[in-house]
Design a protein around this motif. Structure first.
Motif, PDB file in Angstrom:
ATOM      1  N   UNK A 242       0.834  -1.198   0.000  1.00 33.21           N
ATOM      2  CA  UNK A 242       0.000   0.000   0.000  1.00 33.21           C
ATOM      3  C   UNK A 242       0.875   1.257   0.000  1.00 33.21           C
ATOM      4  N   UNK A 243       1.916   1.252   0.834  1.00 35.44           N
ATOM      5  CA  UNK A 243       2.811   2.409   0.900  1.00 35.44           C
ATOM      6  C   UNK A 243       3.555   2.611  -0.410  1.00 35.44           C
ATOM      7  N   UNK A 244       4.003   1.508  -1.014  1.00 34.79           N
ATOM      8  CA  UNK A 244       4.765   1.610  -2.266  1.00 34.79           C
ATOM      9  C   UNK A 244       3.886   2.082  -3.416  1.00 34.79           C
ATOM     10  N   UNK A 245       2.623   1.640  -3.435  1.00 32.62           N
ATOM     11  CA  UNK A 245       1.708   2.081  -4.487  1.00 32.62           C
ATOM     12  C   UNK A 245       1.404   3.570  -4.357  1.00 32.62           C
ATOM     13  N   UNK A 246       1.198   4.031  -3.120  1.00 29.40           N
ATOM     14  CA  UNK A 246       0.955   5.454  -2.903  1.00 29.40           C
ATOM     15  C   UNK A 246       2.163   6.282  -3.329  1.00 29.40           C
ATOM     16  N   UNK A 247       3.369   5.798  -3.000  1.00 28.97           N
ATOM     17  CA  UNK A 247       4.586   6.509  -3.379  1.00 28.97           C
ATOM     18  C   UNK A 247       4.737   6.566  -4.893  1.00 28.97           C
ATOM     19  N   UNK A 248       4.365   5.477  -5.586  1.00 32.40           N
ATOM     20  CA  UNK A 248       4.450   5.449  -7.046  1.00 32.40           C
ATOM     21  C   UNK A 248       3.474   6.444  -7.672  1.00 32.40           C
ATOM     22  N   UNK A 249       2.262   6.531  -7.112  1.00 32.33           N
ATOM     23  CA  UNK A 249       1.282   7.482  -7.641  1.00 32.33           C
ATOM     24  C   UNK A 249       1.722   8.918  -7.419  1.00 32.33           C
ATOM     25  N   UNK A 250       2.341   9.171  -6.256  1.00 29.97           N
ATOM     26  CA  UNK A 250       2.848  10.519  -5.983  1.00 29.97           C
ATOM     27  C   UNK A 250       3.962  10.859  -6.969  1.00 29.97           C
ATOM     28  N   UNK A 251       4.842   9.874  -7.240  1.00 33.88           N
ATOM     29  CA  UNK A 251       5.947  10.100  -8.171  1.00 33.88           C
ATOM     30  C   UNK A 251       5.435  10.420  -9.577  1.00 33.88           C
ATOM     31  N   UNK A 252       4.264   9.875  -9.922  1.00 34.17           N
ATOM     32  CA  UNK A 252       3.675  10.134 -11.243  1.00 34.17           C
ATOM     33  C   UNK A 252       2.790  11.380 -11.254  1.00 34.17           C
ATOM     34  N   UNK A 253       2.671  12.008 -10.099  1.00 30.85           N
ATOM     35  CA  UNK A 253       1.831  13.200 -10.014  1.00 30.85           C
ATOM     36  C   UNK A 253       0.357  12.893  -9.968  1.00 30.85           C
ATOM     37  N   UNK A 254       0.003  11.678  -9.504  1.00 25.45           N
ATOM     38  CA  UNK A 254      -1.404  11.278  -9.435  1.00 25.45           C
ATOM     39  C   UNK A 254      -1.992  11.594  -8.063  1.00 25.45           C
ATOM     40  N   UNK A 255      -1.511  12.593  -7.400  1.00 26.11           N
ATOM     41  CA  UNK A 255      -1.956  12.912  -6.042  1.00 26.11           C
ATOM     42  C   UNK A 255      -3.465  13.114  -5.944  1.00 26.11           C
ATOM     43  N   UNK A 256      -4.081  13.609  -7.021  1.00 24.64           N
ATOM     44  CA  UNK A 256      -5.504  13.932  -6.988  1.00 24.64           C
ATOM     45  C   UNK A 256      -6.360  12.856  -7.621  1.00 24.64           C
ATOM     46  N   UNK A 257      -5.792  11.623  -7.799  1.00 27.27           N
ATOM     47  CA  UNK A 257      -6.530  10.578  -8.503  1.00 27.27           C
ATOM     48  C   UNK A 257      -7.854  10.251  -7.821  1.00 27.27           C
ATOM     49  N   UNK A 258      -7.878  10.211  -6.492  1.00 24.36           N
ATOM     50  CA  UNK A 258      -9.113   9.886  -5.777  1.00 24.36           C
ATOM     51  C   UNK A 258     -10.149  10.992  -5.930  1.00 24.36           C
ATOM     52  N   UNK A 259      -9.673  12.267  -5.882  1.00 26.80           N
ATOM     53  CA  UNK A 259     -10.597  13.366  -6.015  1.00 26.80           C
ATOM     54  C   UNK A 259     -11.240  13.389  -7.396  1.00 26.80           C
TER      55      UNK A 259
END
Length: 264
Positions: A242-259
């Motif tokens: 879970x932590x690694x997936x969140x870090x990967x999304x942040x690295x791709x700039x997907x911070x707002x994917x849930x929103x």
């Protein structure tokens, strides 16, 4: 099957038939015998290589008779980089160990780790507790091994609760007063229990706790260590993934994917 195949695996109460390796020996207590049983191969985390590597023994070893049913074997397991681990095995036969096809099991196993070698490092601060659990198991201390697994389960649950600012009642010293209630809160918010046994998260804790409260003897603890270890590792893997997936999304700039998904 050769003796090295048995020694390369975790200790088990089950006897395995192997090719004879001490035929025609007297089996006198204290007798030392050179044996050719193949290379023992065990995985350790090599800090020099910064990776999980297979450490091998030489194919030619020596053993000392305790009696006609038990022998002691010492060896050194080596990584390709040169890092080494001294290891010791106490091997028991269900029949005469000098026979042509003895059935054997590992009674005890001990590997002396060093600053260069660990069982695993994948789980950060939890690796030390897991190493201690495996060491206790290999020395035949079933209850002690499972107590360390319980500590890992408690610690990952409490640390997740603190990270997510989940409130819970604590004893003096920081331990939760009601672990079941805390686990339900943490799992509801973070899903730390893998989906395969999400309905049995607290049941796992109860199984582990039975040891602490004296419900198991050593042999039962040893027999249950493997599956209990796997379930605890499953929780650590689930949290780490879970932590690694969140870090990967942040690295791709997907911070707002849930929103964004909520607005569609």
């Amino acid at each position: 099957m050769r003796l090295s195949d048995v020694l390369s695996k975790h200790p088990s109460n089950e006897y395995k038939q192997i090719n004879g390796f001490l035929q025609h020996k007297k089996g006198i207590a204290g007798q030392k015998v050179d044996i050719s049983v193949g290379s023992i191969a065990i995985n350790f985390f090599c800090k020099n290589c910064d990776d999980l590597r297979t450490f091998y023994s030489k194919p030619s070893l020596s053993c000392i008779f305790v009696n006609k049913n038990v022998v002691s074997i010492d060896c050194v397991l080596t990584c390709g980089c040169g890092a080494s681990v001294p290891a010791w095995f106490l091997v028991e036969s269900d029949n005469d160990i000098t026979g042509p096809a003895p059935e054997v099991r590992i009674m005890k196993k001990n590997a002396r780790l060093s600053e260069h070698v660990a069982n695993t490092s994948r789980y950060g601060e939890y690796s030390r507790l897991l190493d201690k659990a495996e060491q206790a198991y290999n020395e035949g201390l079933g209850a002690g091994a499972i107590v360390y697994l319980r500590k890992v389960f408690e610690k990952i649950t409490v640390q997740t609760a603190n990270a997510m600012q989940i409130e819970y009642n604590q004893h003096e010293g920081g331990n939760p007063k009601n672990f079941k209630d805390l686990l339900i809160k943490v799992d509801k918010q973070c899903s730390i229990i893998p989906v395969e046994f999400s309905a049995n998260g607290y049941r796992l804790f109860q199984e582990l706790s039975n040891v602490v409260h004296g419900e198991y003897d050593e042999n039962l603890g040893l027999s249950k260590f493997g599956p209990l270890y796997r379930l605890v590792i499953g929780i650590l893997d689930n949290v780490k993934n879970h932590e690694e997936l969140l870090a990967a999304m942040v690295a791709l700039g997907w911070n707002d994917v849930n929103d964004n998904s909520n607005n569609e």
